[in-house]
Design a protein around this motif. Sequence first.
Motif, PDB file in Angstrom:
ATOM      1  N   PRO A   1       0.821  -1.217   0.000  1.00  0.00           N
ATOM      2  CA  PRO A   1       0.000   0.000   0.000  1.00  0.00           C
ATOM      3  C   PRO A   1       0.851   1.262   0.000  1.00  0.00           C
ATOM      4  O   PRO A   1       1.937   1.289   0.588  1.00  0.00           O
ATOM      5  N   LEU A   2       0.315   2.274  -0.653  1.00  0.00           N
ATOM      6  CA  LEU A   2       1.008   3.563  -0.685  1.00  0.00           C
ATOM      7  C   LEU A   2      -0.007   4.691  -0.692  1.00  0.00           C
ATOM      8  O   LEU A   2      -1.184   4.493  -1.018  1.00  0.00           O
ATOM      9  N   PHE A   3       0.465   5.873  -0.319  1.00  0.00           N
ATOM     10  CA  PHE A   3      -0.366   7.070  -0.297  1.00  0.00           C
ATOM     11  C   PHE A   3       0.226   8.106  -1.252  1.00  0.00           C
ATOM     12  O   PHE A   3       1.438   8.309  -1.269  1.00  0.00           O
ATOM     13  N   VAL A   4      -0.634   8.745  -2.016  1.00  0.00           N
ATOM     14  CA  VAL A   4      -0.221   9.890  -2.826  1.00  0.00           C
ATOM     15  C   VAL A   4      -1.017  11.095  -2.352  1.00  0.00           C
ATOM     16  O   VAL A   4      -2.254  11.050  -2.280  1.00  0.00           O
TER      17      VAL A   4
ATOM     18  N   LYS B   1      -1.469  25.023  -9.741  1.00  0.00           N
ATOM     19  CA  LYS B   1      -0.231  24.299  -9.497  1.00  0.00           C
ATOM     20  C   LYS B   1      -0.479  23.152  -8.522  1.00  0.00           C
ATOM     21  O   LYS B   1      -1.263  23.282  -7.576  1.00  0.00           O
ATOM     22  N   SER B   2       0.212  22.040  -8.778  1.00  0.00           N
ATOM     23  CA  SER B   2       0.073  20.866  -7.929  1.00  0.00           C
ATOM     24  C   SER B   2       1.445  20.429  -7.442  1.00  0.00           C
ATOM     25  O   SER B   2       2.406  20.385  -8.217  1.00  0.00           O
ATOM     26  N   TYR B   3       1.521  20.108  -6.158  1.00  0.00           N
ATOM     27  CA  TYR B   3       2.753  19.602  -5.563  1.00  0.00           C
ATOM     28  C   TYR B   3       2.429  18.224  -4.988  1.00  0.00           C
ATOM     29  O   TYR B   3       1.758  18.127  -3.961  1.00  0.00           O
ATOM     30  N   ALA B   4       2.888  17.181  -5.681  1.00  0.00           N
ATOM     31  CA  ALA B   4       2.479  15.819  -5.334  1.00  0.00           C
ATOM     32  C   ALA B   4       3.658  14.991  -4.861  1.00  0.00           C
ATOM     33  O   ALA B   4       4.797  15.155  -5.310  1.00  0.00           O
ATOM     34  N   CYS B   5       3.368  14.069  -3.938  1.00  0.00           N
ATOM     35  CA  CYS B   5       4.409  13.203  -3.408  1.00  0.00           C
ATOM     36  C   CYS B   5       3.754  11.913  -2.905  1.00  0.00           C
ATOM     37  O   CYS B   5       2.616  11.926  -2.435  1.00  0.00           O
ATOM     38  N   GLY B   6       4.481  10.804  -3.037  1.00  0.00           N
ATOM     39  CA  GLY B   6       3.946   9.522  -2.604  1.00  0.00           C
ATOM     40  C   GLY B   6       4.786   8.886  -1.508  1.00  0.00           C
ATOM     41  O   GLY B   6       5.998   9.118  -1.417  1.00  0.00           O
TER      42      GLY B   6
ATOM     43  N   GLU C   1       7.884  25.803  -9.005  1.00  0.00           N
ATOM     44  CA  GLU C   1       7.477  25.114 -10.226  1.00  0.00           C
ATOM     45  C   GLU C   1       6.350  24.131  -9.956  1.00  0.00           C
ATOM     46  O   GLU C   1       6.308  23.489  -8.906  1.00  0.00           O
ATOM     47  N   ASN C   2       5.437  24.022 -10.929  1.00  0.00           N
ATOM     48  CA  ASN C   2       4.403  22.988 -10.855  1.00  0.00           C
ATOM     49  C   ASN C   2       5.082  21.628 -10.753  1.00  0.00           C
ATOM     50  O   ASN C   2       6.000  21.326 -11.522  1.00  0.00           O
ATOM     51  N   ASN C   3       4.655  20.800  -9.809  1.00  0.00           N
ATOM     52  CA  ASN C   3       5.385  19.561  -9.543  1.00  0.00           C
ATOM     53  C   ASN C   3       4.439  18.391  -9.275  1.00  0.00           C
ATOM     54  O   ASN C   3       4.394  17.842  -8.169  1.00  0.00           O
ATOM     55  N   PRO C   4       3.677  17.973 -10.285  1.00  0.00           N
ATOM     56  CA  PRO C   4       2.823  16.790 -10.114  1.00  0.00           C
ATOM     57  C   PRO C   4       3.666  15.518 -10.192  1.00  0.00           C
ATOM     58  O   PRO C   4       4.882  15.580 -10.397  1.00  0.00           O
ATOM     59  N   LEU C   5       3.034  14.361 -10.036  1.00  0.00           N
ATOM     60  CA  LEU C   5       3.764  13.105 -10.177  1.00  0.00           C
ATOM     61  C   LEU C   5       4.322  12.982 -11.596  1.00  0.00           C
ATOM     62  O   LEU C   5       3.693  13.427 -12.556  1.00  0.00           O
ATOM     63  N   PRO C   6       5.502  12.369 -11.747  1.00  0.00           N
ATOM     64  CA  PRO C   6       6.033  12.132 -13.095  1.00  0.00           C
ATOM     65  C   PRO C   6       5.087  11.241 -13.900  1.00  0.00           C
ATOM     66  O   PRO C   6       4.363  10.411 -13.332  1.00  0.00           O
ATOM     67  N   VAL C   7       5.113  11.413 -15.200  1.00  0.00           N
ATOM     68  CA  VAL C   7       4.321  10.557 -16.080  1.00  0.00           C
ATOM     69  C   VAL C   7       4.979   9.187 -16.156  1.00  0.00           C
ATOM     70  O   VAL C   7       6.173   9.075 -16.442  1.00  0.00           O
ATOM     71  N   SER C   8       4.216   8.138 -15.884  1.00  0.00           N
ATOM     72  CA  SER C   8       4.776   6.788 -15.906  1.00  0.00           C
ATOM     73  C   SER C   8       5.051   6.336 -17.337  1.00  0.00           C
ATOM     74  O   SER C   8       4.221   6.578 -18.229  1.00  0.00           O
ATOM     75  N   PRO C   9       6.195   5.701 -17.574  1.00  0.00           N
ATOM     76  CA  PRO C   9       6.471   5.150 -18.915  1.00  0.00           C
ATOM     77  C   PRO C   9       5.402   4.153 -19.326  1.00  0.00           C
ATOM     78  O   PRO C   9       4.838   3.442 -18.484  1.00  0.00           O
ATOM     79  N   LYS C  10       5.148   4.086 -20.609  1.00  0.00           N
ATOM     80  CA  LYS C  10       4.076   3.212 -21.104  1.00  0.00           C
ATOM     81  C   LYS C  10       4.569   1.823 -21.495  1.00  0.00           C
ATOM     82  O   LYS C  10       3.777   0.898 -21.625  1.00  0.00           O
ATOM     83  N   THR C  11       5.870   1.661 -21.715  1.00  0.00           N
ATOM     84  CA  THR C  11       6.410   0.370 -22.139  1.00  0.00           C
ATOM     85  C   THR C  11       7.637   0.012 -21.305  1.00  0.00           C
ATOM     86  O   THR C  11       8.219   0.863 -20.630  1.00  0.00           O
TER      87      THR C  11
ATOM     88  N   TYR D   1      11.147   7.316  -7.641  1.00  0.00           N
ATOM     89  CA  TYR D   1      11.132   8.349  -8.675  1.00  0.00           C
ATOM     90  C   TYR D   1       9.701   8.621  -9.139  1.00  0.00           C
ATOM     91  O   TYR D   1       9.299   9.782  -9.282  1.00  0.00           O
ATOM     92  N   LEU D   2       8.935   7.567  -9.380  1.00  0.00           N
ATOM     93  CA  LEU D   2       7.561   7.733  -9.857  1.00  0.00           C
ATOM     94  C   LEU D   2       6.654   8.333  -8.787  1.00  0.00           C
ATOM     95  O   LEU D   2       5.575   8.847  -9.104  1.00  0.00           O
ATOM     96  N   LEU D   3       7.070   8.270  -7.522  1.00  0.00           N
ATOM     97  CA  LEU D   3       6.322   8.904  -6.440  1.00  0.00           C
ATOM     98  C   LEU D   3       6.782  10.338  -6.191  1.00  0.00           C
ATOM     99  O   LEU D   3       6.410  10.968  -5.211  1.00  0.00           O
ATOM    100  N   ASN D   4       7.614  10.845  -7.097  1.00  0.00           N
ATOM    101  CA  ASN D   4       8.118  12.228  -7.015  1.00  0.00           C
ATOM    102  C   ASN D   4       9.044  12.427  -5.830  1.00  0.00           C
ATOM    103  O   ASN D   4       9.106  13.510  -5.240  1.00  0.00           O
ATOM    104  N   ARG D   5       9.775  11.359  -5.502  1.00  0.00           N
ATOM    105  CA  ARG D   5      10.739  11.399  -4.410  1.00  0.00           C
ATOM    106  C   ARG D   5      12.149  11.424  -4.978  1.00  0.00           C
ATOM    107  O   ARG D   5      12.384  11.014  -6.115  1.00  0.00           O
ATOM    108  N   ASP D   6      13.100  11.853  -4.169  1.00  0.00           N
ATOM    109  CA  ASP D   6      14.500  11.824  -4.562  1.00  0.00           C
ATOM    110  C   ASP D   6      14.979  10.372  -4.493  1.00  0.00           C
ATOM    111  O   ASP D   6      15.119   9.818  -3.391  1.00  0.00           O
TER     112      ASP D   6
END
Length: 213
Positions: A59-62, A70-75, A107-117, A185-190
């Motif tokens: 389980p995870l939280f976003v 502007k959105s500032y998102a983190c998981g 800067e606007n900082n939503p979650l990164p776009v997940s790769p499709k492949t 990375y996909l959760l917008n974390r370092d």
Amino acid sequence: MTPNDTETNTLTPEEEKQQALEKFQAIESLFNHLKSILTKSFSEYTIEGLIGQHPMYGPLFVLSLVREGKSYACGFFLNEVGRVFQTNGNPEQWLCSFYVDMIRSGENNPLPVSPKTEEESKALIDNKIVPYCIESIRNEFPQETMHVDLSLNEQLGPVLEAGFPSITDGSNTTGLPLAYIYALYLLNRDPAEPIIEALNHIYDKENSLNPEN
């Protein structure tokens, strides 16, 4: 194990359903607690969020702060949050610090776009995430000749390892699975932060044992 033990440990479908419900309610309660912390700390923002499930890490939280387009998102992973709230003296500050850093950037900082492949995922890991982690580790310890490399672990798969060749007694190396680094990375974390924290722990321990170094 005796037949009686088996019978004792076997839950009925109704009991399993009740157990799953109680687990979800506990997760939801923690999620709402995190939202309430952010609401109090960032009252000028709208707090949005969701509960998700990672196939490997559970389980995870976003959670997102939204204001004026502007959105500032983190998981955050459930296990991580539970550990921090049990061991950190100020877990509220820990949670809010991620958003303070993003807001300061402006800067606007939503979650990164997940790769499709799979090919896109591999390219992202090889060309961006791993080089970033290596550079961050070397920049954190400019006075040291760092060992940083990829290895293959039978249980964990590909692992990014880093360590101090100068430390010859005791543990001098740490590592994280690439799958976990990628998830961060996909959760917008370092993605380099957990490795650097572990390396700092090794480094500080060595210096406390050998202050003349």
